[in-house]
Write a protein that holds these residues in place. Structure first.
Motif, PDB file in Angstrom:
ATOM      1  N   CYS A   1       5.282   1.771 -14.586  1.00 14.72           N
ATOM      2  CA  CYS A   1       4.482   2.486 -13.582  1.00 14.72           C
ATOM      3  C   CYS A   1       3.280   3.164 -14.226  1.00 14.72           C
ATOM      4  O   CYS A   1       2.157   3.129 -13.690  1.00 14.72           O
ATOM      5  CB  CYS A   1       5.332   3.530 -12.865  1.00 14.72           C
ATOM      6  N   ILE A   2       3.508   3.793 -15.363  1.00 14.96           N
ATOM      7  CA  ILE A   2       2.418   4.480 -16.072  1.00 14.96           C
ATOM      8  C   ILE A   2       1.375   3.477 -16.544  1.00 14.96           C
ATOM      9  O   ILE A   2       0.159   3.693 -16.395  1.00 14.96           O
ATOM     10  CB  ILE A   2       2.979   5.282 -17.264  1.00 14.96           C
ATOM     11  N   TYR A   3       1.842   2.352 -17.096  1.00 14.95           N
ATOM     12  CA  TYR A   3       0.916   1.325 -17.563  1.00 14.95           C
ATOM     13  C   TYR A   3       0.128   0.748 -16.386  1.00 14.95           C
ATOM     14  O   TYR A   3      -1.090   0.538 -16.490  1.00 14.95           O
ATOM     15  CB  TYR A   3       1.693   0.229 -18.286  1.00 14.95           C
ATOM     16  N   HIS A   4       0.804   0.530 -15.265  1.00  7.71           N
ATOM     17  CA  HIS A   4       0.115   0.027 -14.073  1.00  7.71           C
ATOM     18  C   HIS A   4      -0.952   1.007 -13.605  1.00  7.71           C
ATOM     19  O   HIS A   4      -2.074   0.607 -13.270  1.00  7.71           O
ATOM     20  CB  HIS A   4       1.120  -0.229 -12.944  1.00  7.71           C
ATOM     21  N   GLN A   5      -0.609   2.282 -13.576  1.00  9.85           N
ATOM     22  CA  GLN A   5      -1.574   3.292 -13.109  1.00  9.85           C
ATOM     23  C   GLN A   5      -2.763   3.383 -14.054  1.00  9.85           C
ATOM     24  O   GLN A   5      -3.894   3.624 -13.618  1.00  9.85           O
ATOM     25  CB  GLN A   5      -0.872   4.649 -12.981  1.00  9.85           C
ATOM     26  N   TYR A   6      -2.516   3.186 -15.348  1.00 14.23           N
ATOM     27  CA  TYR A   6      -3.588   3.164 -16.346  1.00 14.23           C
ATOM     28  C   TYR A   6      -4.523   1.979 -16.101  1.00 14.23           C
ATOM     29  O   TYR A   6      -5.754   2.116 -16.150  1.00 14.23           O
ATOM     30  CB  TYR A   6      -2.968   3.096 -17.739  1.00 14.23           C
ATOM     31  N   LEU A   7      -3.933   0.814 -15.818  1.00 13.31           N
ATOM     32  CA  LEU A   7      -4.736  -0.397 -15.594  1.00 13.31           C
ATOM     33  C   LEU A   7      -5.444  -0.379 -14.243  1.00 13.31           C
ATOM     34  O   LEU A   7      -6.559  -0.888 -14.107  1.00 13.31           O
ATOM     35  CB  LEU A   7      -3.837  -1.641 -15.665  1.00 13.31           C
TER      36      LEU A   7
ATOM     37  N   PRO B   1      -6.207   2.374 -11.631  1.00 10.58           N
ATOM     38  CA  PRO B   1      -6.205   3.755 -11.129  1.00 10.58           C
ATOM     39  C   PRO B   1      -6.625   3.882  -9.659  1.00 10.58           C
ATOM     40  O   PRO B   1      -6.248   4.852  -9.003  1.00 10.58           O
ATOM     41  CB  PRO B   1      -7.212   4.466 -12.045  1.00 10.58           C
ATOM     42  N   GLU B   2      -7.359   2.904  -9.149  1.00 11.69           N
ATOM     43  CA  GLU B   2      -7.877   3.000  -7.777  1.00 11.69           C
ATOM     44  C   GLU B   2      -7.022   2.181  -6.817  1.00 11.69           C
ATOM     45  O   GLU B   2      -7.398   1.101  -6.375  1.00 11.69           O
ATOM     46  CB  GLU B   2      -9.337   2.516  -7.732  1.00 11.69           C
ATOM     47  N   THR B   3      -5.844   2.691  -6.502  1.00  8.11           N
ATOM     48  CA  THR B   3      -4.964   2.019  -5.542  1.00  8.11           C
ATOM     49  C   THR B   3      -4.559   3.023  -4.465  1.00  8.11           C
ATOM     50  O   THR B   3      -5.074   4.137  -4.411  1.00  8.11           O
ATOM     51  CB  THR B   3      -3.692   1.469  -6.223  1.00  8.11           C
ATOM     52  N   SER B   4      -3.594   2.632  -3.636  1.00 10.68           N
ATOM     53  CA  SER B   4      -3.101   3.504  -2.574  1.00 10.68           C
ATOM     54  C   SER B   4      -2.210   4.624  -3.099  1.00 10.68           C
ATOM     55  O   SER B   4      -1.906   5.577  -2.370  1.00 10.68           O
ATOM     56  CB  SER B   4      -2.309   2.665  -1.559  1.00 10.68           C
ATOM     57  N   ILE B   5      -1.775   4.532  -4.352  1.00 10.65           N
ATOM     58  CA  ILE B   5      -0.808   5.490  -4.891  1.00 10.65           C
ATOM     59  C   ILE B   5      -1.436   6.868  -5.086  1.00 10.65           C
ATOM     60  O   ILE B   5      -2.472   7.010  -5.739  1.00 10.65           O
ATOM     61  CB  ILE B   5      -0.222   4.979  -6.224  1.00 10.65           C
TER      62      ILE B   5
ATOM     63  N   ASN C   1       0.808  -1.226   0.000  1.00  6.33           N
ATOM     64  CA  ASN C   1       0.000   0.000   0.000  1.00  6.33           C
ATOM     65  C   ASN C   1       0.841   1.276   0.000  1.00  6.33           C
ATOM     66  O   ASN C   1       0.680   2.155   0.862  1.00  6.33           O
ATOM     67  CB  ASN C   1      -0.953   0.012   1.207  1.00  6.33           C
ATOM     68  N   PRO C   2       1.751   1.422  -0.961  1.00  8.80           N
ATOM     69  CA  PRO C   2       2.551   2.652  -1.015  1.00  8.80           C
ATOM     70  C   PRO C   2       1.705   3.841  -1.461  1.00  8.80           C
ATOM     71  O   PRO C   2       0.764   3.689  -2.249  1.00  8.80           O
ATOM     72  CB  PRO C   2       3.617   2.327  -2.071  1.00  8.80           C
ATOM     73  N   SER C   3       2.043   5.024  -0.973  1.00  7.79           N
ATOM     74  CA  SER C   3       1.358   6.237  -1.438  1.00  7.79           C
ATOM     75  C   SER C   3       2.152   6.921  -2.544  1.00  7.79           C
ATOM     76  O   SER C   3       1.631   7.800  -3.231  1.00  7.79           O
ATOM     77  CB  SER C   3       1.152   7.214  -0.271  1.00  7.79           C
ATOM     78  N   ILE C   4       3.404   6.496  -2.722  1.00  7.58           N
ATOM     79  CA  ILE C   4       4.292   7.093  -3.724  1.00  7.58           C
ATOM     80  C   ILE C   4       4.949   5.977  -4.533  1.00  7.58           C
ATOM     81  O   ILE C   4       5.358   4.962  -3.973  1.00  7.58           O
ATOM     82  CB  ILE C   4       5.388   7.944  -3.051  1.00  7.58           C
TER      83      ILE C   4
END
Length: 285
Positions: free
Chosen positions: A156-162, A164-168, A142-145
């Motif tokens: 990282c960008i691809y992960h955030q695209y897939l 979007p609703e995480t702890s980051i 559960n990282p925030s960064i």
């Protein structure tokens, strides 16, 4: 140094010509060889009994994902957690120069070894698998960064695209390529492969990952990212063109684009790290 560069240049061209000739008689073997050269890192692996000094005094965890496993290293701190994602032909030790700046915040820092790198399993590296590893680590810690360098930034960008609703909450991308098609084009040009090989490799990606090369673009994925972030890219980067960083920045509306000079691809720099620290931590205070 010039002599070594000349030998490397000739070696690369000879390999390319061999693949072109092999394609005439064994197109499948030519495809297998060219795909392996494009996806199999030559360096970056480390063994558990020869760990770099920076990774020794950490909490080490091995995660299993399908038939693969990947390694993480944790420097313990407070409840704020940062996930570090390295790039091609590297491993978690690449963050040694970055750590002192992040540790000033007191945060817990976790670094991950990419597929076929560090102590993680496999021979083939690809961004979709790296994104799967990242997602498993995000769910666990559960990282925030999240901070990614080079193609680790692309993952990282691809992960955030897939997902979007995480702890980051914040993301930092350093020297990352945007378009897979550009990487493959550069590879084809470097080896002087014929265009038939390009189309075969393109078809291989479509079969393996169910996407067209032109659709796999960090600039396109970034349009969907809602969190705040920094993209930093150096004008003298000879590994990933400066324009690749611009593509990502143009898509990611909530990002701040930092241009650096004379840092090359590594992006290690006091001033840059201070700007990143300010973005990550001082805005809260």
């Amino acid at each position: 140094m010039d002599f070594k560069k000349s030998i490397r240049f000739l070696t690369v061209k000879i390999v390319g010509q061999y693949i072109n000739l092999l394609h005439l008689v064994h197109p499948k073997k030519a495809l297998q060889l060219s795909y392996a050269l494009f996806t199999n890192p030559r360096t970056g692996k480390i063994s558990h009994n020869k760990l770099p000094e920076i990774l020794k005094d950490t909490i080490k965890e091995t995660f299993h994902h399908n038939e693969h496993h990947f390694q993480t290293y944790t420097w313990t701190g407070n409840d704020t957690k940062i996930l570090l994602v390295h790039g091609w032909e590297s491993n978690s030790a690449r963050w040694e120069k970055t750590l002192p700046y992040l540790q000033k915040s007191g945060s817990t820092i976790i670094a991950i070894d990419a597929p076929a790198h560090g102590q993680s399993s496999g021979e083939e590296f690809n961004v979709p698998r790296y994104a799967e590893f990242i997602n498993k680590a995000v769910k666990k810690y559960n990282p925030s960064i999240i901070i990614g360098h080079s193609i680790g930034g692309s993952a990282c960008i691809y992960h955030q695209y897939l997902h979007p609703e995480t702890s980051i909450e914040k993301m930092v991308i350093l020297g990352a390529p945007s378009d897979l098609k550009t990487l493959l084009d550069n590879y084809i040009q470097m080896l002087s492969l014929n265009r038939k090989m390009f189309h075969l490799l393109e078809k291989r990606y479509l079969e393996n990952f169910n996407f067209k090369l032109e659709d796999f673009s960090g600039g396109t994925f970034a349009k969907h990212i809602k969190i705040d972030g920094i993209i930093a890219h150096d004008k003298s980067d000879t590994v990933v063109a400066f324009q690749e960083g611009q593509k990502i920045a143009n898509g990611w509306k909530k990002s701040h684009f930092i241009t650096t000079n004379d840092l090359g691809h590594s992006m290690h720099d006091d001033k840059l790290y201070q700007e990143i620290y300010q973005f990550l931590f001082e805005a809260k205070e």
